[in-house]
Structure formats: structure tokens, C-alpha cells
Design a protein around this motif. Sequence first.
Motif, PDB file in Angstrom:
ATOM      1  N   ALA A  96       0.838  -1.210   0.000  1.00 19.29           N
ATOM      2  CA  ALA A  96       0.000   0.000   0.000  1.00 19.29           C
ATOM      3  C   ALA A  96       0.866   1.250   0.000  1.00 19.29           C
ATOM      4  CB  ALA A  96      -0.929  -0.013   1.211  1.00 19.29           C
ATOM      5  N   VAL A  97       1.508   1.516  -1.151  1.00 16.97           N
ATOM      6  CA  VAL A  97       2.370   2.692  -1.283  1.00 16.97           C
ATOM      7  C   VAL A  97       2.144   3.350  -2.633  1.00 16.97           C
ATOM      8  CG1 VAL A  97       4.206   1.935   0.279  1.00 16.97           C
ATOM      9  CG2 VAL A  97       4.262   1.238  -2.127  1.00 16.97           C
ATOM     10  N   GLY A  98       2.398   4.672  -2.683  1.00 14.98           N
ATOM     11  CA  GLY A  98       2.448   5.429  -3.924  1.00 14.98           C
ATOM     12  C   GLY A  98       1.325   5.140  -4.881  1.00 14.98           C
ATOM     13  N   GLY A  99       1.713   4.937  -6.155  1.00 17.30           N
ATOM     14  CA  GLY A  99       0.736   4.688  -7.194  1.00 17.30           C
ATOM     15  C   GLY A  99       0.069   3.339  -7.097  1.00 17.30           C
ATOM     16  N   LEU A 100       0.634   2.418  -6.315  1.00 21.07           N
ATOM     17  CA  LEU A 100       0.018   1.093  -6.179  1.00 21.07           C
ATOM     18  C   LEU A 100      -1.328   1.197  -5.471  1.00 21.07           C
ATOM     19  CD1 LEU A 100       3.167  -1.051  -5.235  1.00 21.07           C
ATOM     20  CD2 LEU A 100       2.209  -0.564  -7.508  1.00 21.07           C
ATOM     21  N   LYS A 101      -1.379   1.990  -4.430  1.00 22.05           N
ATOM     22  CA  LYS A 101      -2.659   2.130  -3.715  1.00 22.05           C
ATOM     23  C   LYS A 101      -3.633   3.033  -4.468  1.00 22.05           C
ATOM     24  CE  LYS A 101      -1.021   5.765  -0.552  1.00 22.05           C
ATOM     25  NZ  LYS A 101      -0.702   6.080   0.861  1.00 22.05           N
ATOM     26  N   ASP A 102      -3.138   3.773  -5.473  1.00 20.64           N
ATOM     27  CA  ASP A 102      -4.026   4.589  -6.306  1.00 20.64           C
ATOM     28  C   ASP A 102      -4.666   3.785  -7.427  1.00 20.64           C
ATOM     29  OD1 ASP A 102      -3.605   7.017  -4.952  1.00 20.64           O
ATOM     30  OD2 ASP A 102      -1.779   7.420  -6.084  1.00 20.64           O
ATOM     31  N   THR A 103      -4.117   2.605  -7.721  1.00 19.97           N
ATOM     32  CA  THR A 103      -4.584   1.865  -8.905  1.00 19.97           C
ATOM     33  C   THR A 103      -5.174   0.494  -8.590  1.00 19.97           C
ATOM     34  OG1 THR A 103      -2.281   1.131  -9.201  1.00 19.97           O
ATOM     35  CG2 THR A 103      -3.023   2.990 -10.536  1.00 19.97           C
ATOM     36  N   VAL A 104      -4.868  -0.062  -7.426  1.00 17.75           N
ATOM     37  CA  VAL A 104      -5.349  -1.402  -7.074  1.00 17.75           C
ATOM     38  C   VAL A 104      -6.367  -1.286  -5.938  1.00 17.75           C
ATOM     39  CG1 VAL A 104      -4.704  -3.700  -6.228  1.00 17.75           C
ATOM     40  CG2 VAL A 104      -3.164  -2.461  -7.789  1.00 17.75           C
ATOM     41  N   VAL A 105      -7.514  -1.922  -6.106  1.00 22.49           N
ATOM     42  CA  VAL A 105      -8.531  -1.982  -5.044  1.00 22.49           C
ATOM     43  C   VAL A 105      -8.380  -3.329  -4.352  1.00 22.49           C
ATOM     44  CG1 VAL A 105     -10.989  -1.928  -4.479  1.00 22.49           C
ATOM     45  CG2 VAL A 105     -10.099  -0.533  -6.377  1.00 22.49           C
ATOM     46  N   PRO A 106      -7.908  -3.348  -3.101  1.00 20.16           N
ATOM     47  CA  PRO A 106      -7.643  -4.634  -2.445  1.00 20.16           C
ATOM     48  C   PRO A 106      -8.907  -5.346  -2.004  1.00 20.16           C
ATOM     49  CG  PRO A 106      -7.219  -2.841  -0.916  1.00 20.16           C
ATOM     50  CD  PRO A 106      -7.543  -2.196  -2.244  1.00 20.16           C
ATOM     51  N   LEU A 107      -8.871  -6.657  -2.062  1.00 19.49           N
ATOM     52  CA  LEU A 107      -9.955  -7.461  -1.515  1.00 19.49           C
ATOM     53  C   LEU A 107      -9.996  -7.239  -0.006  1.00 19.49           C
ATOM     54  CD1 LEU A 107     -12.140  -9.665  -2.033  1.00 19.49           C
ATOM     55  CD2 LEU A 107     -10.350 -11.358  -1.504  1.00 19.49           C
ATOM     56  N   SER A 108     -11.153  -6.865   0.506  1.00 23.47           N
ATOM     57  CA  SER A 108     -11.261  -6.552   1.931  1.00 23.47           C
ATOM     58  C   SER A 108     -11.164  -7.820   2.779  1.00 23.47           C
ATOM     59  CB  SER A 108     -12.585  -5.846   2.216  1.00 23.47           C
ATOM     60  OG  SER A 108     -13.676  -6.726   1.959  1.00 23.47           O
ATOM     61  N   ALA A 109     -10.933  -7.624   4.059  1.00 20.00           N
ATOM     62  CA  ALA A 109     -10.825  -8.769   4.970  1.00 20.00           C
ATOM     63  C   ALA A 109     -12.124  -9.560   5.023  1.00 20.00           C
ATOM     64  CB  ALA A 109     -10.439  -8.283   6.365  1.00 20.00           C
ATOM     65  N   THR A 110     -13.246  -8.872   4.861  1.00 20.35           N
ATOM     66  CA  THR A 110     -14.547  -9.549   4.908  1.00 20.35           C
ATOM     67  C   THR A 110     -14.956 -10.125   3.549  1.00 20.35           C
ATOM     68  OG1 THR A 110     -15.706  -7.478   4.390  1.00 20.35           O
ATOM     69  CG2 THR A 110     -15.337  -7.991   6.730  1.00 20.35           C
ATOM     70  N   GLN A 111     -14.192  -9.754   2.502  1.00 22.83           N
ATOM     71  CA  GLN A 111     -14.475 -10.200   1.129  1.00 22.83           C
ATOM     72  C   GLN A 111     -15.848  -9.726   0.647  1.00 22.83           C
ATOM     73  OE1 GLN A 111     -13.730 -14.398   0.534  1.00 22.83           O
ATOM     74  NE2 GLN A 111     -11.599 -14.234   1.186  1.00 22.83           N
ATOM     75  N   ARG A 112     -16.302  -8.589   1.167  1.00 22.21           N
ATOM     76  CA  ARG A 112     -17.611  -8.079   0.769  1.00 22.21           C
ATOM     77  C   ARG A 112     -17.546  -7.092  -0.392  1.00 22.21           C
ATOM     78  NH1 ARG A 112     -20.350  -7.039   6.758  1.00 22.21           N
ATOM     79  NH2 ARG A 112     -20.623  -9.249   7.312  1.00 22.21           N
ATOM     80  N   ASN A 113     -16.338  -6.728  -0.806  1.00 24.70           N
ATOM     81  CA  ASN A 113     -16.232  -5.769  -1.916  1.00 24.70           C
ATOM     82  C   ASN A 113     -15.936  -6.494  -3.231  1.00 24.70           C
ATOM     83  OD1 ASN A 113     -13.599  -6.459  -1.150  1.00 24.70           O
ATOM     84  ND2 ASN A 113     -12.760  -4.465  -1.750  1.00 24.70           N
ATOM     85  N   THR A 114     -16.639  -7.583  -3.463  1.00 23.15           N
ATOM     86  CA  THR A 114     -16.371  -8.402  -4.647  1.00 23.15           C
ATOM     87  C   THR A 114     -16.694  -7.676  -5.948  1.00 23.15           C
ATOM     88  OG1 THR A 114     -18.577  -9.390  -4.453  1.00 23.15           O
ATOM     89  CG2 THR A 114     -16.748 -10.560  -3.407  1.00 23.15           C
ATOM     90  N   ARG A 115     -17.511  -6.620  -5.890  1.00 30.85           N
ATOM     91  CA  ARG A 115     -17.846  -5.893  -7.111  1.00 30.85           C
ATOM     92  C   ARG A 115     -16.791  -4.870  -7.500  1.00 30.85           C
ATOM     93  NH1 ARG A 115     -24.395  -4.705  -6.980  1.00 30.85           N
ATOM     94  NH2 ARG A 115     -25.062  -6.879  -6.806  1.00 30.85           N
ATOM     95  N   SER A 116     -15.868  -4.585  -6.589  1.00 31.54           N
ATOM     96  CA  SER A 116     -14.860  -3.564  -6.877  1.00 31.54           C
ATOM     97  C   SER A 116     -13.421  -4.049  -6.722  1.00 31.54           C
ATOM     98  CB  SER A 116     -15.068  -2.347  -5.974  1.00 31.54           C
ATOM     99  OG  SER A 116     -14.958  -2.713  -4.604  1.00 31.54           O
ATOM    100  N   ALA A 117     -13.187  -5.136  -5.977  1.00 30.37           N
ATOM    101  CA  ALA A 117     -11.818  -5.594  -5.696  1.00 30.37           C
ATOM    102  C   ALA A 117     -11.106  -6.012  -6.972  1.00 30.37           C
ATOM    103  CB  ALA A 117     -11.851  -6.755  -4.712  1.00 30.37           C
ATOM    104  N   THR A 118      -9.859  -5.579  -7.091  1.00 34.37           N
ATOM    105  CA  THR A 118      -9.065  -5.909  -8.283  1.00 34.37           C
ATOM    106  C   THR A 118      -7.729  -6.552  -7.957  1.00 34.37           C
ATOM    107  OG1 THR A 118      -8.057  -3.701  -8.330  1.00 34.37           O
ATOM    108  CG2 THR A 118     -10.108  -4.006  -9.587  1.00 34.37           C
ATOM    109  N   GLY A 119      -7.434  -6.754  -6.667  1.00 36.33           N
ATOM    110  CA  GLY A 119      -6.148  -7.340  -6.317  1.00 36.33           C
ATOM    111  C   GLY A 119      -6.004  -7.514  -4.826  1.00 36.33           C
TER     112      GLY A 119
END
Length: 493
Positions: free
Chosen positions: A408-431
Motif C-alpha cells: 500500500a504505497v504510492g501509485g500502487l494504492k491509487d490503482t489497485v482496489v484490495p480485496l477486503s478482509a470480509t471479502q464483501r467488496n467483490t464488485r470492486s476488488a481488483t487485487g
Amino acid sequence: MASTDRPLKILVVASEVEGLVKTGGLADVARALPATLTALGHDVQVVTPAYSRTEPIWSHWPSQSLCVHLNLFDETWMAARTGSHEGLPLVQLEHAESFDRPGIYDDGRWPYPDNARRFGLLSKGALQWCKDNDWRPDIVHANDWQAALCCFYLKEHFKYDTFFDNTRSLLSLHNAAYQGQVPASWLQPLGIHEQFFHPGAFEDFGQINLLKGGIRFADALCAVSPGYADELVTDLGGHGLGALFRDRSDALVGILNGCDYGQWSPETDPMIPATYTTPDEPGKAECKRRLQQEMGFAERDVPLLVSVSRLTDQKGFHLLIPTLWEVLRERDIQIALLGSGDPQLAAHLHRLANHFPDKVAFVEGYDNALSHRMEAGGDAFLMPSIFEPCGLNQIYSLRYGTLPLVRAVGGLKDTVVPLSATQRNTRSATGFMFEEPSEAALRAEIERMVDVYERNPKLWLAMQRNAMKQRFEWESAAREYLKTYRRMLGENL
């Protein structure tokens, strides 16, 4: 105030441009941004050194003599070659003594001792070319330490020259860890008066810091992602210049780099064995199967993790290598790595591949076609950078449905949407993403990623689909730069 739709004259000064010479992401930006600005109707000139290795490109272009004074006593004659390459307008500054060398910045081991003068000539020569050709730039867009002196020369050497009265300078920060530090004996040769040799300008622990001087004299500063701009103003992320960045925070913006989807798209990529539009099409599986063959792996349905990277501590290899030793002993995965750089890191990767010949393949060097095949054939891309101003490989990976695992640094956190701990953001997670720069945190995220691949294929496929829909277009980035340019010029927005 001038109209905001008028075409601007933009002088881009860079030490490397993709298609001519390239050592890193600076070259990609120095090509793509000017090309996009030109397509949007602006008058752009890109000034770079006329390196001997690119002589076949520029040697037949029209030439004019250019007299450059770095100081009151120095007179250097150069030739300016003007033309275009692959549609990009270019001015090549020819000076054999400076640029007719086997390397760009070094001899393979050590930086050239006269780099300060070499790139001082680039910086001053670019401005002199404008004067000699009566081409008045609205913006001088300098890139990294190699062109940072443009900002100083514009403010001081041309201080009383009405030609540049309405010209403003912007310094792009592609990687502020590289600062162009040279001995103080270069002050007089570079035309830097001693009054500017203090910690608020060029002085840095008794040396000249060219980037630091550029930061002080530029009218605006631009980091290559919003996340990197946020980090630069901190002591931890400012590469030793955090206080100066805080002092100039009002002038600092972050604009995310774009991606050249003309070269990086699985639908049209001629370098991959099969094309595809969605991750569940046969093409993606065929790319994986062929990559497994190429790397000497068994063609099995196990996670194939890939990495294409410079071998430096910045890229997190001191975390990745020991972590992979542990994970490989316990998990059924395959890993393909491509990179060059630090010979010690390369030796560690060779050792890893020799110990796990059925699971790990390491190709030392740079191979553009292979990097495309790895982006298309991998299931996931490993990018555990300690810092990352923008990053491009995670953007390529998203487009190819190869899920990035990043820090979670620099441009990496600006471009990748992490899978949440609860896995509830399945419609937006990209990595996948981890924060703490530790082996334990990296290992936990790799384990989590492998678990999702093995136990929840529907979730994995949904994330791949999300990833492939992401777009980071250069036109959007160029329009953000234009807003910044016009603010610098005091134009209405």
C-alpha cells in the motif's frame, strides 16, 4: 487572462524517451505525455541528448549550431538536430564529448563523473534552443534530476531576459530517490552562485543536490501519482527531502501516469500466444499453459505467480525472496520471474530456482516480449515495493486479468482496489494489498491470495473481471497536466 482553450507551447526536457533510449518509467512518460498533448492540439517539443546509440534516427535531421554558456567563462558549441520519430517532435542535442558513450548515466558500474555537466548542457541547451528559434514556451516541463537545472537556469540565468517573461517551469518527480548528488566543486562550472549553496536550495551535506535545487526553483512540482505526492511530504517517504517538499507543498500536485493500451491489451497484443477479451475465455488459459511450457513447469491448475521487475531493494526483493522460500515449502504454486539489476539479488533468485526447479523459473535480463507473455499467462503479479512512485506493471496486470499483489504505497494504492478482509467488496476488488513492509505481512497476503484461488474460483473470476475493466488513459492524465499548466500561467479554468 488568456483563454483556456488556446494551444500551449510546451517544452519537455528529459534524459530518455521510450523509442529512443529507456532505463525506466521516465522514458515511457516522456514519450506518451508529449504525444498525447500533441494529439490534443498543443505545440510540443521534446528535447533529449543525441546519444550515439540513437544516431541512425537523428543523423540525417537538419542541424543548427547552438552556443551554450553554463557560466560566464564557459562556451560550449553543440548541434541541435530537429525532426520527429514515430510522430513525436524531437530536438536532439548533439555533443559527442558528452553523449557519445556506451552508457546513458554510467559505464556499467559507476556514474560518469561529469554527469552534472552533461545534463547541465541538456538543461541550458534546451532553453537556448528556444531563444535561437524564437520559440517561446509557455511551460518548460523538466523531468527528474537530469533536467532539474532547467528550473534554476530559467529563474536565474534568464532572470532579466524578457524572452522568458511569461514562461513557467514544472518539475516532474518520477523517482525522487535519485537526486543527482555531485561534489561542490561543480558550483562554478554549472553556473550556480554560492549564494544558492545552502540547505534551502542546492546544498546537501556538503554536496550539490541537483534535484533539490530544481525543487526549490520550479514554479510547480508534479509527482507521478497522488499517493506518491502524499508520501513525499513525509520524513519517511521524502527520500531525505521531506522538509523541502513540505515547504513547497502548495506547489506540489500528484497526477497518475497513464497506460499505453495500444501496446498493452490482451485483445490485440501480437506478443502473446492467444488473445482474449474476458478472463474466462480460452485465450487466458492458453496463455497460462504456454507460459508453463516455456518456464519448464508442469501444466497443472495451480496458481502461477509472475514478476517483471528491476532487481533493486526498492522493489521489495529483500522481503520477497525469503518469503518465497517459506511459501514454496508449504504451498503448491509456480513462480516465474524476469528481471535484471543487483547481481546479489539475481544470485539469490538463481539459487531459489535451482532449489525448486519444478516450481520456480528465473530469467535474468530484460525481454519485452517475454514480459507480455508473463502478464498474459500469470494468475497473479507480485509487486511488494518498498516505495513505488506510480508503477506500470500493476496497471498492465489489471488489463490482462492477472491480479496484482502490491504493498500500500504510492501509485500502487491509487490503482489497485484490495480485496477486503470480509471479502464483501467483490464488485470492486481488483487485487491484494498489504501494508507493513515485513516478510510476515507479505507472506500472509500471499497465503490469502492462494487460498482465494484454490477455494473460491468464483470470487477469483469476479476479481479478474473487475481488473480487466480498469482504465488509466493517457488522455485523462494529459488533461490534468493541462489544468496544472494553466493554473501556473494564471489562466481561468
